[in-house]
Write an enzyme that holds these catalytic residues in place. Structure first.
Site, short mmCIF file in Angstrom:
data_model
loop_
_atom_site.label_atom_id
_atom_site.label_comp_id
_atom_site.label_asym_id
_atom_site.label_seq_id
_atom_site.Cartn_x
_atom_site.Cartn_y
_atom_site.Cartn_z
CD1 TRP A 101 -0.39 -1.52 3.19
CD2 TRP A 101 0.51 0.52 3.37
NE1 TRP A 101 0.32 -1.48 4.37
CE2 TRP A 101 0.88 -0.24 4.51
CE3 TRP A 101 0.96 1.83 3.27
CZ2 TRP A 101 1.67 0.29 5.53
CZ3 TRP A 101 1.76 2.35 4.27
CH2 TRP A 101 2.09 1.58 5.39
CG ASN A 102 5.12 1.16 0.45
OD1 ASN A 102 4.66 0.29 -0.29
ND2 ASN A 102 6.41 1.25 0.72
CE LYS B 28 -4.24 -9.25 -2.57
NZ LYS B 28 -4.84 -8.03 -1.93
N GLY C 117 5.84 -6.46 -0.11
CA GLY C 117 5.02 -6.36 1.09
C GLY C 117 5.81 -6.72 2.33
CB SER C 118 4.67 -7.34 5.76
OG SER C 118 3.78 -8.44 5.63
CD GLU D 284 10.99 -4.24 -2.23
OE1 GLU D 284 11.44 -3.59 -1.27
OE2 GLU D 284 10.10 -3.84 -2.96
CG LEU D 285 9.77 -10.25 1.68
CD1 LEU D 285 10.06 -11.54 2.41
CD2 LEU D 285 8.31 -10.18 1.25
CB CYS E 44 10.92 -1.48 2.04
SG CYS E 44 11.19 -1.21 0.28
CD GLU F 197 9.87 -2.70 7.34
OE1 GLU F 197 10.24 -2.13 6.29
OE2 GLU F 197 9.21 -3.76 7.33
#
Length: 472
Positions: free
Chosen positions: A144-145, A168, A219-220, A241-242, A275, A375
């Site tokens: 969402w960022n 999605k 995402g997370s 990519e976390l 991130c 984080e």
């Protein structure tokens, strides 16, 4: 939702409300899609993929370039959508749409660079051919960022490589993805080549991971673990990519003015929801007092307000995110962190109904407090003094994350030491954050698998086929 070239409303389905983070009010609803919708989108993409892949790559590139042109033409509208659903300042939102366009244009440029190889064989009258071919159907799951830029970052190279795509978007910010689908329809991309479904990750997202040939997700780390477990059942090709926990190292010979400016920007841009943010600062004891005084002064002077006012800090994306950051801050203070600047949630006057936070700056003596280990993803940062560069490197590597790191020093030897010793996929030396499209954005450890951008990122959207060709 947008499936097989057709728009689907929420008839017969529940809906998710999309909230304006600055006011807390619902501004739109999107369908709560089901596994069946995800599977329908995957089927549409699979039917469209052979014809799409059969087009000359340069034609696929022209189609993506047309999409980039459409994004450019609608920059202001798309930026306002980002502000409405995500909350960031309008100037930063315009920058995000510019990045979306750049990602698409860069991908289109690679249409003539899909290269194979011919190798000599050990046998006579024989060659080894290595071809690069599309995976098939790619599922893109975005955070969402940066709801628009992350979609463009994945969509462009996937399509140019010959894959079809199912997106999605995150439930908090689905409107930017749907807006891209509308532009894809406008420029005439064939039905099924681009699909956008809405809904939650545990149902719609899981179905996409199970059914797609490749999944690319930003995402997370928590969500990444779930996708990793789901993908393992089918031995799926995953790119994750976390999260990150970037150290920001400042040595005694650094340009202090530039370092402070960079540290503030790298921490508080997008309300700290990046991130690659400056997550923990390691400051040489010789300059720590001056650095922190300047840093606190600048952080305390940052303007805060609704995104359309173009402040320095907009709201965080949700009330739950505010609560998470504040809980981490309080736990760190209880663990002994010294408060240099105390902001926290804002709930009075113009901030009453939104999800606003003012900056908090802490100083710690241990690397083990929550704000140094976990984080934060918000406008809170902690600093620790170090006596040497070696100590800073050791503390920086004391993390399970390995996405980005920062080094500020005029000593070239230290720059090379960072290149050799820091266990991170991306290092910023004497600059603030912001990766470039021709680079490679890749995490180590809990920060993920694979990567995006540049020729290395593009290559990930292709798989290799080896042929032994004997003409004896």
């Amino acid at each position: 939702m947008f499936i097989d070239g057709q728009w689907r409303d929420a008839s017969g389905l529940g809906v998710d409300e999309v909230e304006d983070p600055a006011t807390g009010r619902a501004i739109a609803t999107t369908p709560q899609g089901t596994r069946a919708h995800a599977e329908e989108a995957l089927d549409a993409a699979r039917r469209a993929q052979p014809a799409w892949a059969a087009l000359p790559a340069v034609e696929r590139g022209r189609a993506v370039l047309a999409l980039a042109d459409a994004v450019h033409a609608e920059t202001e509208l798309l930026a306002r959508i980002v502000v409405a659903e995500q909350g960031k300042p309008i100037g930063q939102a315009r920058g995000e749409i510019g990045a979306t366009e750049t990602f698409l244009r860069f991908a289109a440029e690679w249409a003539r660079r899909i290269e194979g190889e011919i190798l000599p064989s050990d046998a006579p009258n024989e060659e080894i051919w290595i071809r690069r071919l599309p995976h098939g159907v790619v599922a893109g799951l975005t955070a969402w960022n940066y709801p628009s830029a992350l979609a463009g970052r994945k969509l462009g190279p996937a399509l140019v490589a010959g894959n079809t795509f199912v997106l999605k978007a995150h439930e908090f910010t689905p409107l930017s993805g749907l807006a891209l689908a509308a532009l894809a329809e406008r420029v005439g991309l064939p039905a099924g080549v681009v699909n956008v479904v809405t809904g939650d990750g545990r149902n719609v997202g899981a179905a996409l991971v199970e059914g797609a040939d490749m999944t690319t997700m930003t995402g997370s780390t928590r969500a990444g673990r779930e996708i990793y477990a789901t993908g393992a059942k089918g031995i799926k090709n995953l790119r994750l990519e976390l999260g990150g926990k970037a150290p920001f190292i400042v040595m005694e010979d650094a340009d202090l003015g530039r370092a402070v400016e960079a540290a503030v920007a790298a921490r508080f841009t997008n309300c700290g929801q990046i991130c690659t943010c400056n997550e923990r600062m390691y400051l040489h004891e010789a300059i720590a007092d001056e650095f922190l005084a300047r840093f606190v002064e600048k952080a305390g002077a940052l303007s805060i307000g609704p995104g359309m006012d173009d402040p320095d800090l907009g709201p965080k994306v949700s009330g739950g995110e505010v609560e998470k950051v504040e809980a981490m801050t309080l736990a760190s203070i209880k663990a002994g962190a010294e408060v240099l600047l105390r902001g926290g949630p804002l709930k009075e006057g113009r901030y009453e109904h939104g999800h606003f936070m003012a900056p908090t700056v802490l100083e710690v003596r241990s690397n083990d407090v929550p704000v140094m280990k976990d984080e934060v993803f918000g406008p809170v940062v902690a600093a620790k003094r170090v006596g040497s560069y070696e100590e800073a490197l050791t503390l920086a590597n004391d993390s399970d994350y390995g996405l980005s790191a920062y080094v500020w020093s005029a000593n070239l030897k230290r720059v090379f030491q960072a290149a050799e010793s820091l266990n991170f996929g991306e290092i910023y030396c004497n600059r603030t954050n912001g990766e470039l499209v021709q680079g490679f954005h890749s995490g180590w450890g809990l920060s993920g698998l694979g990567g995006e951008d540049g020729k290395w990122g593009f290559d990930g959207y292709l798989r290799k086929k080896t042929m032994y060709v004997n003409w004896a």
